[in-house]
Design a protein around this motif. Structure first.
Motif, PDB file in Angstrom:
ATOM      1  N   LEU A 127      -6.971   2.664  -2.365  1.00 15.49           N
ATOM      2  CA  LEU A 127      -6.111   2.868  -3.533  1.00 15.49           C
ATOM      3  C   LEU A 127      -6.946   3.164  -4.776  1.00 15.49           C
ATOM      4  O   LEU A 127      -6.573   4.014  -5.597  1.00 15.49           O
ATOM      5  CB  LEU A 127      -5.226   1.648  -3.766  1.00 15.49           C
ATOM      6  N   GLU A 128      -8.059   2.479  -4.919  1.00 12.00           N
ATOM      7  CA  GLU A 128      -8.912   2.731  -6.079  1.00 12.00           C
ATOM      8  C   GLU A 128      -9.506   4.142  -6.023  1.00 12.00           C
ATOM      9  O   GLU A 128      -9.638   4.805  -7.052  1.00 12.00           O
ATOM     10  CB  GLU A 128     -10.020   1.677  -6.145  1.00 12.00           C
ATOM     11  N   LYS A 129      -9.836   4.593  -4.819  1.00 11.77           N
ATOM     12  CA  LYS A 129     -10.370   5.947  -4.689  1.00 11.77           C
ATOM     13  C   LYS A 129      -9.303   6.981  -5.024  1.00 11.77           C
ATOM     14  O   LYS A 129      -9.555   7.965  -5.729  1.00 11.77           O
ATOM     15  CB  LYS A 129     -10.886   6.161  -3.263  1.00 11.77           C
ATOM     16  N   ILE A 130      -8.080   6.771  -4.516  1.00 13.99           N
ATOM     17  CA  ILE A 130      -6.978   7.694  -4.796  1.00 13.99           C
ATOM     18  C   ILE A 130      -6.679   7.729  -6.294  1.00 13.99           C
ATOM     19  O   ILE A 130      -6.478   8.798  -6.878  1.00 13.99           O
ATOM     20  CB  ILE A 130      -5.725   7.282  -3.999  1.00 13.99           C
ATOM     21  N   ALA A 131      -6.665   6.544  -6.936  1.00 16.33           N
ATOM     22  CA  ALA A 131      -6.409   6.481  -8.383  1.00 16.33           C
ATOM     23  C   ALA A 131      -7.463   7.269  -9.150  1.00 16.33           C
ATOM     24  O   ALA A 131      -7.155   7.993 -10.104  1.00 16.33           O
ATOM     25  CB  ALA A 131      -6.385   5.023  -8.844  1.00 16.33           C
ATOM     26  N   TYR A 150       0.826  -1.208   0.000  1.00 18.20           N
ATOM     27  CA  TYR A 150       0.000   0.000   0.000  1.00 18.20           C
ATOM     28  C   TYR A 150       0.862   1.261   0.000  1.00 18.20           C
ATOM     29  O   TYR A 150       0.663   2.174  -0.806  1.00 18.20           O
ATOM     30  CB  TYR A 150      -0.912  -0.049   1.234  1.00 18.20           C
ATOM     31  N   ILE A 151       1.852   1.310   0.880  1.00 15.44           N
ATOM     32  CA  ILE A 151       2.678   2.506   1.009  1.00 15.44           C
ATOM     33  C   ILE A 151       3.572   2.694  -0.212  1.00 15.44           C
ATOM     34  O   ILE A 151       3.758   3.814  -0.704  1.00 15.44           O
ATOM     35  CB  ILE A 151       3.510   2.449   2.300  1.00 15.44           C
ATOM     36  N   ASN A 202      -6.910  10.489 -11.342  1.00 15.31           N
ATOM     37  CA  ASN A 202      -7.142  10.164 -12.747  1.00 15.31           C
ATOM     38  C   ASN A 202      -5.989   9.340 -13.341  1.00 15.31           C
ATOM     39  O   ASN A 202      -5.487   9.632 -14.430  1.00 15.31           O
ATOM     40  CB  ASN A 202      -7.371  11.437 -13.571  1.00 15.31           C
ATOM     41  N   VAL A 203      -5.563   8.323 -12.590  1.00 10.07           N
ATOM     42  CA  VAL A 203      -4.545   7.397 -13.087  1.00 10.07           C
ATOM     43  C   VAL A 203      -5.128   5.988 -13.085  1.00 10.07           C
ATOM     44  O   VAL A 203      -6.087   5.698 -12.369  1.00 10.07           O
ATOM     45  CB  VAL A 203      -3.254   7.428 -12.231  1.00 10.07           C
ATOM     46  N   SER A 204      -4.533   5.135 -13.895  1.00 12.68           N
ATOM     47  CA  SER A 204      -5.037   3.779 -14.044  1.00 12.68           C
ATOM     48  C   SER A 204      -4.223   2.811 -13.186  1.00 12.68           C
ATOM     49  O   SER A 204      -3.018   2.622 -13.413  1.00 12.68           O
ATOM     50  CB  SER A 204      -4.971   3.352 -15.516  1.00 12.68           C
ATOM     51  N   LEU A 205      -4.885   2.216 -12.190  1.00 11.47           N
ATOM     52  CA  LEU A 205      -4.264   1.185 -11.362  1.00 11.47           C
ATOM     53  C   LEU A 205      -5.108  -0.079 -11.436  1.00 11.47           C
ATOM     54  O   LEU A 205      -6.339  -0.004 -11.419  1.00 11.47           O
ATOM     55  CB  LEU A 205      -4.196   1.607  -9.891  1.00 11.47           C
TER      56      LEU A 205
END
Length: 350
Positions: A327-331, A271-272, A335-338
């Motif tokens: 992580l999905e919320k931050i992405a 995560y970090i 506006n990046v694809s994770l």
């Protein structure tokens, strides 16, 4: 969709909607009514939610509460709304105070700007609203402990007779934590003397004061260290299959936009590292609840990474599921694809 999912969906929309929401009524429509629906109340049903609820008092007639939530034809919650851009702590509560006094059956008053919700009750004098809230909920910072408190005010769980006792309990707990925070920074003579007597110290009180303060900080640091390093082996989730058996623990595997895959046996490290790859400055901009340039308070103060502090969050759900959601919320916010996957946890090598 369950309660936390509805809150998460609303929370994720707020940053995108703010620039388009102008004024108090727009705030009510875009932010407050969806929040009420998340609590389980039907804002289209006039027996459950009443806009512009009459709260006349004495000679002052025509007083209207923005929204009232009803149960069995009685107002149980009064909601006074402000524009989302309002600085809520600076808003005068006298208007809500008057409404609360007029509507004698209501036990809960809420002041909100659609992002922050401040809950009030009458813990000090019956039917006279306290000046200070007993609970505050921020849609931009969905902490699991606060979500659990909020559940007490959902339609399914709200109990009019029990509401005040819950509020008083929360208020007292909040006051105790405030006192502890104050003691952490500047221990009072009585607080110091308690420990001085308990351990039968021979030190002078003025010297012992600093010992107490340092011990207090060290204790919280040790608790934080234990939480940061010791919980993952036990806390990584095991889910229950349909036949009632327990599935194997899961962990995170994250594929970055450049195709690089990040996976560690310790899910917190994964995560970090992902946050570091995304850029802690950028993550802090969109999720200051999890990345800061200052230590977070007390046992959640975080893990130091360069000039930043990072919370190794367990998220609203706990463990792998919570980190995946975060992580999905931050992405999405960046506006990046994770590609964030929950995969079966592999044994440690060696």
């Amino acid at each position: 969709m369950d309660f936390i999912e509805e809150l998460n969906n609303l929370s994720s929309r707020i940053p995108d909607y703010k620039d388009k929401v102008k004024g108090e009524q727009a705030t009510i429509d875009a932010f407050v009514k969806p929040f009420i629906r998340a609590l389980g109340y039907d804002d289209t049903n006039p027996t459950e939610v009443v806009p512009q609820f009459t709260a006349d008092i004495g000679t002052k007639q025509g007083e209207k509460v923005d929204l009232a939530i009803l149960k069995n034809d009685k107002a149980i919650m009064l909601i006074e709304c402000k524009d989302w851009s309002s600085d809520l702590p600076k808003v005068d509560v006298s208007q809500l105070f008057r409404y609360f006094t007029a509507v004698t059956e209501a036990r809960i008053g809420v002041l909100t700007n659609g992002v922050i919700y401040r809950f009030y009750t009458d813990s000090e004098k019956p039917n006279v609203m306290d000046i200070e809230p007993f609970f505050e909920f921020n849609m931009s910072d969905l902490q699991s402990s606060l979500v659990n408190v909020l559940k007490n005010f959902t339609k399914d769980k709200f109990d009019l007779d029990n509401a005040r006792s819950i509020a008083v309990d929360l208020k007292h707990r909040g006051e105790i934590k405030r006192i502890l925070r104050a003691q952490l920074e500047t221990p009072t003579n009585g607080f110091v003397r308690f420990f001085h007597k308990a351990i039968k110290s021979q030190m002078e009180i003025q010297d012992f004061t600093n010992v107490v303060k340092l011990a207090f900080h060290e204790f919280l640091d040790e608790q934080n260290e234990a939480e940061s390093n010791g919980g993952d082996e036990q806390s990584e989730e095991e889910s229950e299959d349909g036949d009632g058996t327990r599935s194997k623990p899961t962990n995170l595997r994250v594929t970055m936009p450049d195709g690089n895959v990040i996976y560690h046996h310790d899910g917190k490290k994964t995560y970090i590292e992902v946050l570091e790859k995304l850029g802690l400055e950028e993550v802090m901009r969109v999720r200051p609840k999890n990345v800061s340039k200052e230590p977070f308070p007390y046992v959640n103060k975080g893990i130091k990474r360069g000039g930043f502090w990072v919370r190794g969050t367990k998220g609203e759900y706990g463990g792998t599921k919570g980190r995946k959601a975060e992580l999905e919320k931050i992405a999405s916010l960046l506006n990046v694809s994770l590609l964030v996957e929950r995969v079966e946890k592999t044994p440690k090598s060696g």
